[in-house]
Design an enzyme around this catalytic site. Structure first.
Site, PDB file in Angstrom:
ATOM      1  N   TRP A  26       0.705  -1.155   0.014  1.00 52.00           N
ATOM      2  CA  TRP A  26      -0.078  -0.041   0.100  1.00 52.00           C
ATOM      3  C   TRP A  26       0.882   1.260   0.025  1.00 52.00           C
ATOM      4  O   TRP A  26       0.522   2.190  -0.804  1.00 52.00           O
ATOM      5  CB  TRP A  26      -0.747  -0.083   1.224  1.00 52.00           C
ATOM      6  CG  TRP A  26      -2.013   1.018   1.395  1.00 52.00           C
ATOM      7  CD1 TRP A  26      -2.619   1.850   0.153  1.00 52.00           C
ATOM      8  CD2 TRP A  26      -2.763   1.179   2.466  1.00 52.00           C
ATOM      9  NE1 TRP A  26      -3.548   2.457   0.681  1.00 52.00           N
ATOM     10  CE2 TRP A  26      -3.831   2.304   2.029  1.00 52.00           C
ATOM     11  CE3 TRP A  26      -2.865   1.033   3.819  1.00 52.00           C
ATOM     12  CZ2 TRP A  26      -4.520   2.997   2.908  1.00 52.00           C
ATOM     13  CZ3 TRP A  26      -3.730   1.548   4.881  1.00 52.00           C
ATOM     14  CH2 TRP A  26      -4.473   2.437   4.360  1.00 52.00           C
ATOM     15  N   HIS A  29      13.196  -3.899   3.469  1.00 54.23           N
ATOM     16  CA  HIS A  29      12.823  -4.541   4.433  1.00 54.23           C
ATOM     17  C   HIS A  29      14.085  -4.630   5.479  1.00 54.23           C
ATOM     18  O   HIS A  29      13.903  -5.399   6.336  1.00 54.23           O
ATOM     19  CB  HIS A  29      12.269  -6.058   4.350  1.00 54.23           C
ATOM     20  CG  HIS A  29      10.882  -6.108   3.688  1.00 54.23           C
ATOM     21  ND1 HIS A  29       9.779  -5.178   4.030  1.00 54.23           N
ATOM     22  CD2 HIS A  29      10.319  -7.107   2.764  1.00 54.23           C
ATOM     23  CE1 HIS A  29       8.874  -5.325   3.512  1.00 54.23           C
ATOM     24  NE2 HIS A  29       9.163  -6.543   2.622  1.00 54.23           N
ATOM     25  N   GLY A  46      -6.855  -7.053   4.127  1.00 49.32           N
ATOM     26  CA  GLY A  46      -6.596  -5.667   4.471  1.00 49.32           C
ATOM     27  C   GLY A  46      -7.457  -5.073   5.568  1.00 49.32           C
ATOM     28  O   GLY A  46      -7.674  -4.045   5.433  1.00 49.32           O
TER      29      GLY A  46
HETATM   30  P1  A3P Z   1      -3.704  -8.884   5.364  1.00 45.15           P
HETATM   31  O1  A3P Z   1      -3.023 -10.211   5.146  1.00 45.15           O
HETATM   32  O2  A3P Z   1      -4.006  -8.645   6.820  1.00 45.15           O
HETATM   33  O3  A3P Z   1      -4.766  -8.669   4.579  1.00 45.15           O
HETATM   34  P2  A3P Z   1       2.645  -6.056   2.911  1.00 45.15           P
HETATM   35  O4  A3P Z   1       2.447  -5.175   1.888  1.00 45.15           O
HETATM   36  O5  A3P Z   1       3.740  -5.391   4.016  1.00 45.15           O
HETATM   37  O6  A3P Z   1       3.249  -7.287   2.462  1.00 45.15           O
HETATM   38  O7  A3P Z   1       1.409  -6.377   3.656  1.00 45.15           O
HETATM   39  C1  A3P Z   1       0.502  -6.936   3.357  1.00 45.15           C
HETATM   40  C2  A3P Z   1      -0.815  -6.565   4.128  1.00 45.15           C
HETATM   41  O8  A3P Z   1      -1.187  -5.299   3.660  1.00 45.15           O
HETATM   42  C3  A3P Z   1      -1.855  -7.679   3.739  1.00 45.15           C
HETATM   43  O9  A3P Z   1      -2.478  -7.815   4.809  1.00 45.15           O
HETATM   44  C4  A3P Z   1      -2.906  -6.933   2.550  1.00 45.15           C
HETATM   45  O10 A3P Z   1      -3.912  -7.447   2.498  1.00 45.15           O
HETATM   46  C5  A3P Z   1      -2.466  -5.514   2.958  1.00 45.15           C
HETATM   47  N1  A3P Z   1      -2.809  -4.432   1.942  1.00 45.15           N
HETATM   48  C6  A3P Z   1      -2.382  -4.885   0.602  1.00 45.15           C
HETATM   49  N2  A3P Z   1      -2.711  -3.706  -0.390  1.00 45.15           N
HETATM   50  C7  A3P Z   1      -3.509  -2.922   0.689  1.00 45.15           C
HETATM   51  C8  A3P Z   1      -3.892  -1.668   0.417  1.00 45.15           C
HETATM   52  N3  A3P Z   1      -4.059  -1.037  -0.972  1.00 45.15           N
HETATM   53  N4  A3P Z   1      -4.474  -1.104   1.408  1.00 45.15           N
HETATM   54  C9  A3P Z   1      -4.884  -1.654   2.616  1.00 45.15           C
HETATM   55  N5  A3P Z   1      -4.228  -2.920   2.971  1.00 45.15           N
HETATM   56  C10 A3P Z   1      -3.187  -3.357   1.943  1.00 45.15           C
END
Ligand code: A3P
Length: 317
Positions: A73, A125, A285
């Protein structure tokens, strides 16, 4: 210095044998503890290459996080903010055909063959204490995204399950929790990663911005505005009045991006040893999804460590 990892292969193998190793999360893939942080071999090589060769420029902006905190995000938002003049027609915006991770280079994966980039955004990361020194000495801006460790843990468990090849037994949530609490996870220990950046933020608040996933999910506009200001691409009054900020928020929303074809069906890093289905980055999310997975005891165990590690530090969680 100047030698590639290939040239120093034998030394590298020797060096590798000195590192603590664990494969608890993924029996098919060892993780190595390097400078207090766990990496699989692909990323470990990338971290070392970046530490040796990456030359930051003062204009570089780093998007940093411990995995599953909202990196995808943050990347989408920062990319949309920085390129908004170039891509003013949102109907053909690159984020509708390219997954956010492909829009912004990743320090520990994309800089083994190059040392700098023309584009100002880079993501990583790597914990703060292991960042290539030139990032710190060049005074680069750093944006860090933070999330409730309970949700980040549940998200990680689902994510790594998706990445586990068929036929390989994946660990239970309880086993994963035991490892996570011991600090063994993807770029873990989770809490130490957060604290490494929080210390940097305390030392130089003008250089490090903290964003909180939950706050952004509840009310994205103020955080997105803050992000744009901080990285040096503030919205003009005209843009704000014209709804530009809201359009970027809508473009990058979970609801929008998770439904785009490339994110539903595409693959990230095809051909690389860690090719991943794009949809693994978009689960649901939501805030507090841990409630559907963790027992009260499991949640309490995570909260206890969070309180112990973060308590009194003033973190905005
Ligand atoms: P969940 O597994 O709880 O749904 P990262 O991007 O650091 O790998 O984190 C992934 C998490 O961010 C996942 O959480 C994912 O669904 C969520 N995510 C991805 N895109 C998003 C967006 N545009 N807005 C909000 N959350 C998002």
């Amino acid at each position: 210095e100047g030698q590639t990892l290939e040239k120093t292969h034998q030394n590298f193998e020797e060096f590798l044998s000195t590192l603590p190793r664990d494969c608890g999360w993924t029996p098919h893939l060892d993780r190595y503890l390097y400078q207090g942080c766990w990496y699989n071999l692909f990323f470990l090589k990338g971290v070392i290459a970046a530490q040796r060769h990456f030359k930051a420029q003062p204009t570089d902006i780093f998007l940093c996080s411990v995995p599953k905190s909202g990196t995808t995000w943050l990347k989408a938002l920062a990319f949309a903010i920085v390129t908004r003049k170039k891509y003013s027609d949102l109907s053909s915006h690159p984020l509708l055909s390219t997954m956010p991770h492909e829009c912004i280079p990743f320090l520990e994966a994309d800089f083994t063959n190059r040392t700098t980039t023309e584009f100002p955004l880079i993501s990583t990361h790597i914990p703060y204490h292991s960042l290539p020194k030139s990032i710190i000495s060049s005074g680069c801006k750093i944006v860090y995204i933070l999330r409730d460790p309970k949700d980040a843990f549940v998200s990680l468990w689902h994510f790594l399950r998706k990445l586990t090849p068929k036929g390989v037994t994946y660990i239970s949530l309880q086993e994963a929790l035991d490892l996570f609490c011991k600090g063994i996870s993807f770029n873990g220990p989770h809490w130490d990663h957060v604290i490494s950046y929080w210390k940097a933020r305390i030392e130089a608040p003008q250089r490090v911005l903290f964003l909180v996933y939950e706050k952004m999910r509840n009310d994205p506009l103020p955080s997105v505005k803050k992000l744009a200001d901080f990285i040096g691409y503030p919205f003009s009054l005209e843009e704000e009045n014209g709804g530009c900020l809201q359009k970027i928020v809508d473009l990058c929303s979970f609801e929008n991006l998770s439904n785009v074809d490339v994110n539903r069906k595409g693959k990230h890093r095809p051909g690389a040893p860690v090719a991943i289905d794009n949809n693994a980055y978009f689960r649901n999310g939501t805030i507090g999804d841990w409630r559907s997975h963790l027992t009260p005891e499991m949640a309490e165990r995570l909260d206890h460590i969070t309180k112990e590690k973060f308590g009194g530090a003033g973190l905005p969680l």
